[in-house]
Design a protein around this motif. Structure first.
Motif, PDB file in Angstrom:
ATOM      1  N   LEU A 225      38.919 109.197  95.445  1.00  0.00           N
ATOM      2  CA  LEU A 225      37.703 108.582  95.950  1.00  0.00           C
ATOM      3  C   LEU A 225      37.007 107.769  94.877  1.00  0.00           C
ATOM      4  CD1 LEU A 225      36.220 111.631  97.858  1.00  0.00           C
ATOM      5  CD2 LEU A 225      37.342 109.654  98.867  1.00  0.00           C
ATOM      6  N   PRO A 226      36.304 106.687  95.261  1.00  0.00           N
ATOM      7  CA  PRO A 226      35.429 106.007  94.319  1.00  0.00           C
ATOM      8  C   PRO A 226      34.416 107.013  93.772  1.00  0.00           C
ATOM      9  CG  PRO A 226      35.655 104.730  96.336  1.00  0.00           C
ATOM     10  CD  PRO A 226      36.299 106.064  96.587  1.00  0.00           C
ATOM     11  N   GLN A 227      33.979 106.818  92.556  1.00  0.00           N
ATOM     12  CA  GLN A 227      33.141 107.814  91.894  1.00  0.00           C
ATOM     13  C   GLN A 227      31.858 108.115  92.663  1.00  0.00           C
ATOM     14  OE1 GLN A 227      32.353 106.857  87.842  1.00  0.00           O
ATOM     15  NE2 GLN A 227      31.335 108.781  87.393  1.00  0.00           N
ATOM     16  N   GLN A 228      31.287 107.092  93.315  1.00  0.00           N
ATOM     17  CA  GLN A 228      30.000 107.307  93.956  1.00  0.00           C
ATOM     18  C   GLN A 228      30.119 107.963  95.324  1.00  0.00           C
ATOM     19  OE1 GLN A 228      31.539 104.441  93.539  1.00  0.00           O
ATOM     20  NE2 GLN A 228      30.970 102.861  95.022  1.00  0.00           N
ATOM     21  N   HIS A 229      31.330 108.158  95.833  1.00  0.00           N
ATOM     22  CA  HIS A 229      31.505 108.772  97.150  1.00  0.00           C
ATOM     23  C   HIS A 229      32.115 110.153  96.995  1.00  0.00           C
ATOM     24  CE1 HIS A 229      32.003 104.316  98.377  1.00  0.00           C
ATOM     25  NE2 HIS A 229      30.742 104.688  98.525  1.00  0.00           N
ATOM     26  N   THR A 230      31.648 111.080  97.767  1.00  0.00           N
ATOM     27  CA  THR A 230      32.223 112.417  97.718  1.00  0.00           C
ATOM     28  C   THR A 230      32.800 112.829  99.062  1.00  0.00           C
ATOM     29  OG1 THR A 230      30.039 113.358  98.160  1.00  0.00           O
ATOM     30  CG2 THR A 230      30.706 113.184  95.862  1.00  0.00           C
ATOM     31  N   SER A 231      32.872 111.914 100.010  1.00  0.00           N
ATOM     32  CA  SER A 231      33.418 112.223 101.327  1.00  0.00           C
ATOM     33  C   SER A 231      34.113 110.990 101.883  1.00  0.00           C
ATOM     34  CB  SER A 231      32.295 112.668 102.273  1.00  0.00           C
ATOM     35  OG  SER A 231      32.810 113.128 103.498  1.00  0.00           O
ATOM     36  N   HIS A 232      35.168 111.206 102.635  1.00  0.00           N
ATOM     37  CA  HIS A 232      35.908 110.093 103.211  1.00  0.00           C
ATOM     38  C   HIS A 232      36.294 110.414 104.644  1.00  0.00           C
ATOM     39  CE1 HIS A 232      39.746 112.314 102.873  1.00  0.00           C
ATOM     40  NE2 HIS A 232      39.251 112.763 101.743  1.00  0.00           N
ATOM     41  N   PRO A 233      36.540 109.411 105.465  1.00  0.00           N
ATOM     42  CA  PRO A 233      36.850 109.659 106.885  1.00  0.00           C
ATOM     43  C   PRO A 233      38.206 110.340 107.072  1.00  0.00           C
ATOM     44  CG  PRO A 233      36.180 107.379 106.496  1.00  0.00           C
ATOM     45  CD  PRO A 233      36.458 107.979 105.158  1.00  0.00           C
ATOM     46  N   LYS A 234      38.269 111.141 108.120  1.00  0.00           N
ATOM     47  CA  LYS A 234      39.524 111.771 108.529  1.00  0.00           C
ATOM     48  C   LYS A 234      39.733 111.489 110.010  1.00  0.00           C
ATOM     49  CE  LYS A 234      38.715 115.651 105.392  1.00  0.00           C
ATOM     50  NZ  LYS A 234      38.464 117.114 105.342  1.00  0.00           N
ATOM     51  N   LEU A 235      40.991 111.354 110.384  1.00  0.00           N
ATOM     52  CA  LEU A 235      41.331 111.152 111.789  1.00  0.00           C
ATOM     53  C   LEU A 235      41.464 112.501 112.469  1.00  0.00           C
ATOM     54  CD1 LEU A 235      42.113 109.143 114.020  1.00  0.00           C
ATOM     55  CD2 LEU A 235      44.498 109.389 113.283  1.00  0.00           C
ATOM     56  N   ARG A 236      40.691 112.695 113.553  1.00  0.00           N
ATOM     57  CA  ARG A 236      40.716 113.944 114.294  1.00  0.00           C
ATOM     58  C   ARG A 236      41.823 113.952 115.347  1.00  0.00           C
ATOM     59  NH1 ARG A 236      35.444 116.519 114.898  1.00  0.00           N
ATOM     60  NH2 ARG A 236      35.777 116.596 117.156  1.00  0.00           N
ATOM     61  N   ASP A 238      41.398 114.501 118.402  1.00  0.00           N
ATOM     62  CA  ASP A 238      40.922 113.895 119.644  1.00  0.00           C
ATOM     63  C   ASP A 238      40.812 112.371 119.552  1.00  0.00           C
ATOM     64  OD1 ASP A 238      38.714 113.562 118.019  1.00  0.00           O
ATOM     65  OD2 ASP A 238      37.408 114.917 119.132  1.00  0.00           O
ATOM     66  N   GLY A 239      41.272 111.787 118.431  1.00  0.00           N
ATOM     67  CA  GLY A 239      41.291 110.335 118.293  1.00  0.00           C
ATOM     68  C   GLY A 239      40.062 109.744 117.632  1.00  0.00           C
ATOM     69  N   TRP A 240      39.012 110.544 117.429  1.00  0.00           N
ATOM     70  CA  TRP A 240      37.808 110.069 116.756  1.00  0.00           C
ATOM     71  C   TRP A 240      37.951 110.233 115.249  1.00  0.00           C
ATOM     72  CZ3 TRP A 240      33.409 108.010 119.182  1.00  0.00           C
ATOM     73  CH2 TRP A 240      33.446 108.025 120.580  1.00  0.00           C
ATOM     74  N   LEU A 241      37.055 109.595 114.513  1.00  0.00           N
ATOM     75  CA  LEU A 241      36.970 109.798 113.078  1.00  0.00           C
ATOM     76  C   LEU A 241      35.861 110.809 112.795  1.00  0.00           C
ATOM     77  CD1 LEU A 241      37.089 106.076 111.858  1.00  0.00           C
ATOM     78  CD2 LEU A 241      38.978 107.719 111.814  1.00  0.00           C
ATOM     79  N   GLU A 242      35.966 111.483 111.660  1.00  0.00           N
ATOM     80  CA  GLU A 242      34.875 112.326 111.205  1.00  0.00           C
ATOM     81  C   GLU A 242      34.719 112.177 109.708  1.00  0.00           C
ATOM     82  OE1 GLU A 242      35.951 116.387 112.170  1.00  0.00           O
ATOM     83  OE2 GLU A 242      36.825 116.695 110.180  1.00  0.00           O
ATOM     84  N   ILE A 243      33.487 112.352 109.248  1.00  0.00           N
ATOM     85  CA  ILE A 243      33.219 112.320 107.818  1.00  0.00           C
ATOM     86  C   ILE A 243      32.191 113.398 107.510  1.00  0.00           C
ATOM     87  CG2 ILE A 243      31.368 110.579 107.920  1.00  0.00           C
ATOM     88  CD1 ILE A 243      32.687 109.377 105.337  1.00  0.00           C
ATOM     89  N   GLU A 244      32.444 114.162 106.464  1.00  0.00           N
ATOM     90  CA  GLU A 244      31.551 115.271 106.126  1.00  0.00           C
ATOM     91  C   GLU A 244      30.230 114.739 105.584  1.00  0.00           C
ATOM     92  OE1 GLU A 244      31.249 118.786 102.864  1.00  0.00           O
ATOM     93  OE2 GLU A 244      33.196 118.608 103.877  1.00  0.00           O
ATOM     94  N   LEU A 245      29.145 115.311 106.100  1.00  0.00           N
ATOM     95  CA  LEU A 245      27.806 114.927 105.665  1.00  0.00           C
ATOM     96  C   LEU A 245      27.210 115.929 104.685  1.00  0.00           C
ATOM     97  CD1 LEU A 245      26.339 113.834 109.128  1.00  0.00           C
ATOM     98  CD2 LEU A 245      27.498 112.416 107.416  1.00  0.00           C
ATOM     99  N   GLY A 246      27.730 117.144 104.667  1.00  0.00           N
ATOM    100  CA  GLY A 246      27.210 118.149 103.752  1.00  0.00           C
ATOM    101  C   GLY A 246      27.535 119.555 104.212  1.00  0.00           C
ATOM    102  N   GLU A 247      27.323 120.521 103.333  1.00  0.00           N
ATOM    103  CA  GLU A 247      27.564 121.929 103.610  1.00  0.00           C
ATOM    104  C   GLU A 247      26.275 122.724 103.473  1.00  0.00           C
ATOM    105  OE1 GLU A 247      30.648 123.645 101.284  1.00  0.00           O
ATOM    106  OE2 GLU A 247      32.115 122.075 101.735  1.00  0.00           O
ATOM    107  N   PHE A 248      26.253 123.898 104.085  1.00  0.00           N
ATOM    108  CA  PHE A 248      25.116 124.795 103.950  1.00  0.00           C
ATOM    109  C   PHE A 248      25.560 126.204 104.294  1.00  0.00           C
ATOM    110  CE2 PHE A 248      25.279 123.516 108.311  1.00  0.00           C
ATOM    111  CZ  PHE A 248      24.897 124.627 109.050  1.00  0.00           C
ATOM    112  N   PHE A 249      24.891 127.180 103.703  1.00  0.00           N
ATOM    113  CA  PHE A 249      25.187 128.576 104.016  1.00  0.00           C
ATOM    114  C   PHE A 249      24.128 129.096 104.973  1.00  0.00           C
ATOM    115  CE2 PHE A 249      24.865 133.176 103.277  1.00  0.00           C
ATOM    116  CZ  PHE A 249      26.189 133.536 103.529  1.00  0.00           C
ATOM    117  N   ASN A 250      24.565 129.604 106.114  1.00  0.00           N
ATOM    118  CA  ASN A 250      23.639 130.114 107.118  1.00  0.00           C
ATOM    119  C   ASN A 250      23.501 131.624 106.974  1.00  0.00           C
ATOM    120  OD1 ASN A 250      21.954 130.133 109.447  1.00  0.00           O
ATOM    121  ND2 ASN A 250      23.700 130.824 110.663  1.00  0.00           N
ATOM    122  N   LYS A 251      22.350 132.053 106.498  1.00  0.00           N
ATOM    123  CA  LYS A 251      22.086 133.485 106.389  1.00  0.00           C
ATOM    124  C   LYS A 251      21.716 134.083 107.742  1.00  0.00           C
ATOM    125  CE  LYS A 251      20.313 133.152 101.648  1.00  0.00           C
ATOM    126  NZ  LYS A 251      19.136 133.380 100.757  1.00  0.00           N
ATOM    127  N   GLY A 252      21.240 133.214 108.638  1.00  0.00           N
ATOM    128  CA  GLY A 252      20.721 133.683 109.916  1.00  0.00           C
ATOM    129  C   GLY A 252      19.242 133.341 110.005  1.00  0.00           C
TER     130      GLY A 252
END
Length: 285
Positions: A225-236, A238-252
């Motif tokens: 990846l280019p240095q300034q990007h930490t996520s890239h598109p993936k082919l799903r 179902d034919g759509w693209l997806e790109i990760e926007l971020g992670e989080f831990f759900n405690k509830g």
């Protein structure tokens, strides 16, 4: 199953245990392990496929979630077993909340997953036909998706209560989208994504490039990846693209999770983005 083999070497045959006892043991594992247990012996198969086991793999509120669907075929009594219901919810996402959300289970863990439809998102200028158009696509699970026609102020936000998700689980949020043939305006500069709880700031930030070539999931480790990007598109699948926007831990709890993708500083023209929604599902590993 290694414990069973060890038990056999020590002269202990686990299969002589009552079926109910074996069911209790299997229910403490995972759906994947339960399927593996079916191959051990007939009594293990009977125990591992019992309703008692698969009831524990289903979310505690699964019946309440099913009632939020408009489909009459989703009554849990229409399924021959809890395992069949589990597999159906894993393989066939259901539309809920007036078709503004899609719900499904992570097949390997049973954790709850959602795809928030574009209609369930806050899209700045989304109600202005000059900038965004609402269209129907046969490949979408939702009645409508949002197509960006022409805009300089790009800002999309989604939110969900953490109580709707599985507790003590690490999740990731993904934009599910397509690009029209002449899409442009998303590279210089790229949009910024953020994920965080309401009132606590944005816990996770990154830049994403929606227009990078999509890769198959099996090839993602080979992408530089280019240095300034930490996520890239993936082919799903179902034919759509997806790109990760971020992670989080759900405690509830009863917090509100906010997800945002925006680029409002450069004033560059943007067009050609087709948004199906934002998907929230557990991370792997």
């Amino acid at each position: 199953m290694e414990r069973e083999r060890e038990g056999e070497r020590n002269g202990v045959d686990i299969s002589v245990l009552p079926e109910g006892c074996i069911s209790n043991i299997v229910s403490l594992t995972s759906p994947k392990d339960a399927c593996t247990a079916c191959a051990v012996s007939p009594i293990f198969r009977a125990a591992a496929e019992s309703n008692a086991v698969w009831e524990t793999f289903l979310p505690p509120d699964y019946q309440a979630i099913i009632t939020r669907s408009s489909s009459t075929s989703l009554d849990s009594s229409n399924f021959s077993s809890k395992k069949q219901l589990y597999l159906s919810l894993s393989d066939n996402p259901i539309l809920i909340d007036d078709n503004k959300k899609s719900f499904f289970l992570d097949k390997s863990s049973g954790k709850k997953c959602y795809l928030l439809a574009a209609r369930d998102l806050c899209i700045v200028w989304g109600g202005t036909p000059q900038y965004w158009r609402w269209i129907s696509l046969p490949e979408s699970r939702f009645p409508e998706v949002a197509k960006l026609l022409d805009e300089w102020w790009f800002d999309i936000r989604g939110k969900i209560h953490t109580s709707m998700l599985s507790p003590n689980t690490n999740y990731a949020a993904y934009l599910v989208y397509k690009l029209a043939r002449r899409a442009y305006g998303f590279t210089n500069p790229p949009p910024k994504a953020s994920v965080g709880k309401s009132g606590e700031g944005e816990d996770y930030k990154q830049t994403v490039c929606l227009c990078m070539p999509a890769v198959e999931p099996s090839q993602q480790d080979q992408v530089v990846l280019p240095q300034q990007h930490t996520s890239h598109p993936k082919l799903r699948k179902d034919g759509w693209l997806e790109i990760e926007l971020g992670e989080f831990f759900n405690k509830g709890g009863e917090d509100e999770l906010q997800i945002r993708l925006m680029e409002v500083e450069a004033g560059t023209q943007k067009t050609g983005l087709i948004v199906e929604g934002i998907e929230i599902r557990p991370t792997k590993g």
